[in-house]
Structure formats: structure tokens, C-alpha cells
Design a protein around this motif. Structure first.
Motif, mmCIF file in Angstrom:
data_model
loop_
_atom_site.group_PDB
_atom_site.id
_atom_site.type_symbol
_atom_site.label_atom_id
_atom_site.label_comp_id
_atom_site.label_asym_id
_atom_site.label_seq_id
_atom_site.Cartn_x
_atom_site.Cartn_y
_atom_site.Cartn_z
ATOM 1 N N ILE A 1 1.214 -9.954 12.559
ATOM 2 C CA ILE A 1 0.130 -9.229 12.397
ATOM 3 C C ILE A 1 -0.026 -7.642 12.680
ATOM 4 N N GLU A 2 0.748 -6.983 11.755
ATOM 5 C CA GLU A 2 1.013 -5.354 11.674
ATOM 6 C C GLU A 2 0.205 -5.031 10.744
ATOM 7 N N PRO A 3 -1.260 -5.101 10.395
ATOM 8 C CA PRO A 3 -1.936 -4.906 9.215
ATOM 9 C C PRO A 3 -1.873 -3.362 8.718
ATOM 10 N N GLY A 4 -1.474 -2.562 9.795
ATOM 11 C CA GLY A 4 -1.335 -1.098 9.587
ATOM 12 C C GLY A 4 -0.089 -0.853 8.820
ATOM 13 N N HIS A 5 0.736 -1.767 8.685
ATOM 14 C CA HIS A 5 1.804 -1.103 7.867
ATOM 15 C C HIS A 5 1.758 -2.169 6.377
ATOM 16 N N ILE A 6 0.806 -2.800 6.051
ATOM 17 C CA ILE A 6 0.548 -3.195 4.712
ATOM 18 C C ILE A 6 0.635 -2.182 3.875
ATOM 19 N N LYS A 7 1.344 -2.051 2.661
ATOM 20 C CA LYS A 7 1.755 -1.117 1.888
ATOM 21 C C LYS A 7 0.958 -1.047 0.422
ATOM 22 N N PHE A 8 0.432 0.143 -0.027
ATOM 23 C CA PHE A 8 -0.296 0.147 -1.067
ATOM 24 C C PHE A 8 0.068 1.413 -2.072
ATOM 25 N N PRO A 9 0.131 1.253 -3.342
ATOM 26 C CA PRO A 9 0.326 2.431 -4.208
ATOM 27 C C PRO A 9 -0.930 3.170 -4.416
ATOM 28 N N ALA A 10 -0.694 4.508 -4.171
ATOM 29 C CA ALA A 10 -2.282 5.296 -4.337
ATOM 30 C C ALA A 10 -2.032 6.080 -5.684
ATOM 31 N N LYS A 11 -2.989 6.858 -6.166
ATOM 32 C CA LYS A 11 -3.294 7.466 -7.509
ATOM 33 C C LYS A 11 -1.992 8.483 -7.519
ATOM 34 N N ASP A 12 -1.534 9.069 -6.546
ATOM 35 C CA ASP A 12 -0.371 10.099 -6.698
ATOM 36 C C ASP A 12 0.977 9.531 -7.051
ATOM 37 N N GLY A 13 0.842 8.006 -6.927
ATOM 38 C CA GLY A 13 2.230 7.501 -7.185
ATOM 39 C C GLY A 13 3.170 7.059 -6.076
ATOM 40 N N LYS A 14 2.710 7.589 -4.962
ATOM 41 C CA LYS A 14 3.332 7.151 -3.593
ATOM 42 C C LYS A 14 2.974 5.976 -2.907
ATOM 43 N N ILE A 15 3.717 5.481 -2.337
ATOM 44 C CA ILE A 15 3.327 4.233 -1.618
ATOM 45 C C ILE A 15 3.008 4.701 -0.084
ATOM 46 N N TYR A 16 1.739 4.144 0.194
ATOM 47 C CA TYR A 16 1.387 4.455 1.539
ATOM 48 C C TYR A 16 0.943 3.259 2.426
ATOM 49 N N SER A 17 0.985 3.412 3.664
ATOM 50 C CA SER A 17 0.662 2.072 4.660
ATOM 51 C C SER A 17 -1.018 2.230 4.733
ATOM 52 N N LEU A 18 -1.470 0.984 4.987
ATOM 53 C CA LEU A 18 -2.851 1.023 5.404
ATOM 54 C C LEU A 18 -3.242 1.983 6.469
ATOM 55 N N GLU A 19 -2.488 2.109 7.537
ATOM 56 C CA GLU A 19 -2.578 3.047 8.567
ATOM 57 C C GLU A 19 -2.608 4.468 7.995
ATOM 58 N N LEU B 1 -3.963 5.412 5.238
ATOM 59 C CA LEU B 1 -5.231 5.512 4.301
ATOM 60 C C LEU B 1 -6.681 5.213 5.135
ATOM 61 N N ALA B 2 -6.443 4.631 6.102
ATOM 62 C CA ALA B 2 -7.688 4.003 6.617
ATOM 63 C C ALA B 2 -8.033 4.366 8.223
ATOM 64 N N SER B 3 -7.055 4.988 8.905
ATOM 65 C CA SER B 3 -7.040 5.155 10.200
ATOM 66 C C SER B 3 -7.548 6.445 10.301
ATOM 67 N N GLY B 4 -8.066 6.691 11.722
ATOM 68 C CA GLY B 4 -8.444 8.080 12.153
ATOM 69 C C GLY B 4 -7.497 9.156 11.430
ATOM 70 N N ALA C 1 -11.679 5.615 2.553
ATOM 71 C CA ALA C 1 -11.288 4.994 3.572
ATOM 72 C C ALA C 1 -11.526 3.609 3.651
ATOM 73 N N GLY C 2 -13.084 3.293 3.648
ATOM 74 C CA GLY C 2 -13.589 1.957 3.869
ATOM 75 C C GLY C 2 -13.137 1.045 2.679
ATOM 76 N N ARG C 3 -12.809 1.688 1.564
ATOM 77 C CA ARG C 3 -12.372 0.864 0.535
ATOM 78 C C ARG C 3 -10.948 0.467 0.819
ATOM 79 N N TRP C 4 -10.014 1.184 1.205
ATOM 80 C CA TRP C 4 -8.598 1.064 1.641
ATOM 81 C C TRP C 4 -8.764 0.015 2.592
#
Length: 310
Positions: free
Chosen positions: A158-176, A178-181, A230-233
Motif C-alpha cells: 500500500i504505497e499509492p503515492g508511487h503508482i506511476k503515470f505517463p503525463a503529457k510531457d512524455g515523462k513518467i510521474y508518481s501519483l505523489e 501529481l496530486a500531493s501538496g 490534481a484531483g483528476r490525477w
């Protein structure tokens, strides 16, 4: 009469301590800044001194519960904690136990213990499976499955902050990211640099998650755009977790919940759009944490009691 339980919530910013009865009633508590920029031994000594203030004279705790950052906190050592980068293999549980006559001491990850507390006394009561997410400077999580804290094979689940997503700039970001403070602050900086959109954020020196949230609540268009993104992410992260665990409830805590529907509405919309079956979703799937600042302290007391009994 059996001695009580000493609970300690040690974080990168603040330390809280509490003395609980054996029916988990909080009798007295103290808190202070952690000052983790100081030498490690000085920080640990300060934790012990603070804890000594709540332990009654001549009593030894029946058990000590410690809430601490880092995925391997259950070992009693602080390792790989993002908020404590200089703490490498520090035996925090052993040091604190030794200060209290070697009382049985049990340490666990902060988000796991928050999940346990919300399940027993808070917004997740009666729900199983129940997930907990803390969305603040970073994003962490915990899960209750079958009435028990679920921590996985090596205690790292249970480390949801480290789920990874590709963003519009082509880079891979963690949920953290994209959606944390912290992520909200980064998104705002990027939008300010990429456009000439008028915003009150252009008038301040430090554009962080707190500042963006305050601007959004005042109706600032750019800040509202950032919070919606951020809410969408956040919603995408929740979609992944719902598909994996099919929880009855997801409790969300941390400072970002102060944004209320500004961030929850786009998260709920994303869930409604992307869950493969409407049976995964329901009106009360997302709940705001109920236990406030003492959620981890309460979780530490519960954990110590459970571990002692086992």
C-alpha cells in the motif's frame, strides 16, 4: 492495576506523545516540533524527554507503540524515509524501549497506523475492506482487509503515492508528484511559466500547495485549474486502487482534504468515468478522515495493544 500504553507519533515536522489507558482512552498528551535538522541522537533524546512527560511517575508502560515514517518502520528501524533522508538504519524502537525499562515496543508505518485508527474509531468503522490515503506533502496509504492491517509479504504494501503515470510531457510521474501538496505546487509553477494567465500566485514568492489551495478557494482561475488537474490525477490513483481491492470505503486524510470538493469532485468524476463496473462505486466510497491530528497517535496505541495481545 495494569500500566497504560505509551504512544508516540514521530514525524518529520512534529512529534506527538500520548498516555492511553488499557481501554485506549487518551489520558494525557504532549507535542512539540521534531527539529529533525538537528543531530539524530539529539532528536531521539527529545522524543524520549517528551514521552517521559506523559508517563506517570514510577510506572512502566505495558507496551509502547510508535508511528514513524518509512516503508520498513515495522522493523523498529527507520530506513528509506523520504522525510528523513539522513536517517539510515536508525534503531528508534530499541532506543525508546531502553529508556522505559525495555518495555515491549512496536513500531509501524504512519499511514498503516492511521488506517488502523480510522477503522477502529473513525470514518472506516464497520467497513471491510477499508483503504486509507494520506494526501499531504506526499501520499501514503494503508489497508484493512478481513479486519486486519494488510502490509504485504515484507511489510511494504500500500504505497499509492508511487503508482506511476505517463503525463503529457512524455515523462513518467508518481501519483505523489501529481496530486500531493508538493505536486500541486509544482503543477502551479509549470502553468505560471507556460502562460500569461492572470493569477494572484504571481504576486507571491513561494508558490506551494498551501498557497495554491488558498488561491483556489478565493476563486483564482489558474489555481482552480491546478487543483482540478490534481484531483483528476488523484482520481486515477483511486481507480487503480479500487480495481485492485474493491474497498467498501476509502478514507482520505492529510492537509489536502482541506480543499474539500475542489479536489474531491474531479476525483469522484474520474472514478465514475473510469471504473469498469458501477458496482465498484457508491455514494459513500470516499470519506474524509475523522480523527484529525491524533490519528497516528491513536493508531500507535491500538497497534501496541494488538501486538502485545498476540
Amino acid at each position: 492495576m495494569t500500566a497504560g500504553i505509551l504512544a508516540i507519533d514521530f514525524g518529520g515536522t512534529r512529534t506527538r506523545v500520548g498516555w492511553y489507558s488499557n481501554v485506549l482512552e487518551l489520558i494525557t498528551r504532549e507535542e512539540s516540533l521534531s527539529h529533525t535538522e538537528e543531530p539524530i541522537n539529539a532528536v531521539i533524546d527529545r522524543i524520549i524527554q517528551l514521552a517521559q512527560k506523559v508517563v506517570p511517575d514510577c510506572e512502566v508502560p505495558s507496551a509502547i507503540g510508535i508511528c514513524a515514517p518509512g516503508p520498513q518502520a515495522y522493523t523498529g528501524y527507520i530506513r528509506y524515509a523520504h522525510t528523513l533522508p539522513t536517517w539510515d538504519n536508525i534503531p528508534l524502537a530499541q532506543r525508546i524501549s531502553a529508556a522505559f525499562s525495555n518495555a515491549p515496543t512496536f513500531m509501524e508505518n504512519d499511514a498503516n497506523l492511521a488506517a488502523l485508527a480510522e477503522y477502529q474509531f473513525g470514518a472506516a468503522q464497520g467497513a471491510d475492506p477499508a483503504l486509507y490515503l494520506t494526501v499531504s506533502t506526499g501520499i501514503g496509504g494503508g489497508a484493512i482487509i478481513g479486519g486486519q492491517l494488510f502490509t504485504g509479504w515484507r511489510g511494504l504494501a500500500i504505497e499509492p503515492g508511487h503508482i506511476k503515470f505517463p503525463a503529457k510531457d512524455g515523462k513518467i510521474y508518481s501519483l505523489e508528484a501529481l496530486a500531493s501538496g508538493t505536486g500541486i505546487g509544482r503543477l502551479a509553477w509549470e502553468k505560471l511559466a507556460a502562460s500569461n494567465t492572470p493569477s494572484s500566485l504571481r504576486q507571491i514568492d513561494t508558490v506551494d500547495g498551501k498557497a495554491v489551495g488558498e488561491a483556489a478557494m478565493q476563486g483564482d482561475a489558474l489555481a482552480l485549474e491546478v487543483i482540478t488537474e490534481a484531483g483528476r490525477w488523484l482520481g486515477l490513483g483511486l481507480v487503480a486502487m479500487v480495481h485492485l481491492f474493491n474497498p467498501q470505503v476509502i478514507v482520505i486524510g492529510g492537509s489536502v482534504v482541506n480543499l474539500g470538493e475542489l479536489i474531491f469532485a474531479p476525483a469522484r468524476q474520474t472514478l465514475a468515468e473510469l471504473l469498469i463496473d458501477p458496482l465498484f462505486n457508491h455514494e459513500n466510497l470516499l470519506k474524509v478522515a475523522a480523527l484529525g491530528d491524533d490519528v497516528c497517535l491513536t493508531g500507535a496505541a491500538i497497534h501496541a495493544q494488538k501486538m502485545l495481545a498476540s
